[in-house]
Scaffold this motif. Structure first.
Motif: not given
Length: 400
Positions: A29-31, A67-71, A99-109
């Motif tokens: 998430g956007g820590i 739970m392993v955190p990632g920023d 958390n954020c949509s752009g981050a989600t699209n990038a990480m998942t793809q």
């Protein structure tokens, strides 16, 4: 049925790993970044769900959920880096977030789909996420902005009575997505977007932009931005120049710092912000709210309930599938909302675990409401509208 069929196919190929003392779940998430204050309560919601699992028997044979955190910093590149770390270094079997949509699209793809790792976001709302070719691996427990944008447009037109608006949105997946839906629905209702402008975040000033937007005499500014990226600055510049005095927007703008920096008296009666919400009268919400408040956190914090649900549901998926590998977890996420199954809710891990051990189907009713995934891994939902209350804090009201 693209996602469900793909998940079933992956499940058929799965081989359960050996039992381990720990089962690692990424908590990305956007820590840090533009919504760090908003993200902290979400992380606390995730942690509470993991605690409820671990304190009531653990997963499978008693393994602890770690739970392993990632920023992800609410940034696509940082999200890919965070995803690579938790997947390839920490070896997590699933991810909550980003958390954020752009981050989600990038990480998942770039990371999780190729690696066969399922993810469940608690706050990524861009409509584009529904269209990912994801092999049944991307889920979210918050409704798409295809619904929020429409809800806000109807509220602006029907309840607030606005007919002429100006609009600006930050150049990212989340804000561009909800702005597009809002503009389309507002137009369909009979309203007019007199000026429409994309902006880049993190500029020192937007005085020129708001002066241009305000030149047409619009009744209010529809602002789609993150409060810490461009939102507060645009509000401040609008008020300083007299370009706008009334504002509408969405959940990316909801943070106490907005009120603290601009003043409660200035904003009271002049700003309306929507966000995904739960019905506070529902038993599942009340269970969550009591437990979350006991940790010293505010149950009404944006997406805290969704953070809880996303984490609890991954644990339920592992238990339902009987294994903690990516393919089994993806399959398990389609098994925990069985119609006619035994209804379980927040902080009912022991009962859910016993039901599954007895061969029963379960139907999880979340703190955030119904979390039944559709073919795109999406869920329905409610929204609230927040205004500045008499106490100088955001006061949400559920929209039904």
């Amino acid at each position: 049925m693209r996602k469900l069929l793909a998940a079933a196919a992956l499940g058929a190929l799965a081989v359960a790993p050996a039992q381990a003392a720990e089962i690692k779940i990424g908590s990305v998430g956007g820590i840090t970044g533009p919504i760090a204050e908003l993200v902290a309560p979400i992380m606390a919601g995730r942690a509470l769900a993991a605690a409820h699992v671990n304190e009531n028997g653990g997963v499978l044979g008693g393994d602890m959920l770690v739970m392993v955190p990632g920023d992800s910093q609410c940034d696509p590149k940082a999200a890919v880096d965070a995803g690579n770390k938790v997947v390839n270094v920490d070896r997590v079997v699933a991810i909550v977030g980003p958390n954020c949509s752009g981050a989600t699209n990038a990480m998942t793809q770039s990371v999780t789909i190729p690696a066969g790792i399922p993810s469940v976001s608690d706050s990524a709302t861009a409509p584009s996420i529904s269209e990912l070719e994801d092999n049944g691996l991307v889920f979210r427990v918050v409704p798409s902005d295809a619904y929020q944008g429409a809800t806000l447009a109807r509220y602006a037109y029907e309840t607030l009575g606005f007919r002429r608006l100006a609009m600006t949105y930050a150049n990212d997946d989340y804000n561009a997505g909800i702005a597009a839906v809002f503009a389309r629905v507002f137009d369909e209702l009979g309203g007019e977007i007199q000026a429409n402008q994309v902006h880049e975040p993190n500029k020192a000033s937007y005085r020129a932009e708001v002066s241009t937007l305000g030149a047409g005499g619009a009744e209010a500014l529809a602002l789609f931005a993150y409060y810490g990226g461009s939102g507060i600055t645009i509000l401040k510049n609008s008020l300083e120049t007299g370009a706008f005095g009334k504002f509408i927007g969405a959940d990316g703008m909801i943070d106490q710092s907005v009120i603290d920096q601009l003043g409660a008296d200035t904003l009271r009666g002049n700003i309306w912000l929507t966000k995904a919400a739960a019905d506070p009268e529902e038993p599942a919400y009340k269970v969550f709210a009591e437990a979350y408040a006991a940790t010293g956190n505010d149950p009404q914090a944006s997406y805290a309930i969704n953070g809880y649900d996303a984490t609890f549901m991954i644990a339920l998926a592992i238990e339902a599938a009987g294994a903690a590998d990516g393919a089994s977890i993806a399959r398990g996420l389609t098994m925990i909302n069985a119609k006619g199954g035994e209804v379980v809710g927040p902080n009912e891990w022991a009962r859910a675990k016993a039901a599954l051990a007895a061969g029963k189907a379960i139907d999880y009713e979340g703190a955030s409401g119904s979390v039944d995934f559709d073919a795109n891994g999406d869920v329905p939902g409610f929204y609230s509208v927040s205004v500045v209350g008499d106490d100088g804090k955001w006061a949400p009201t559920l929209l039904k």
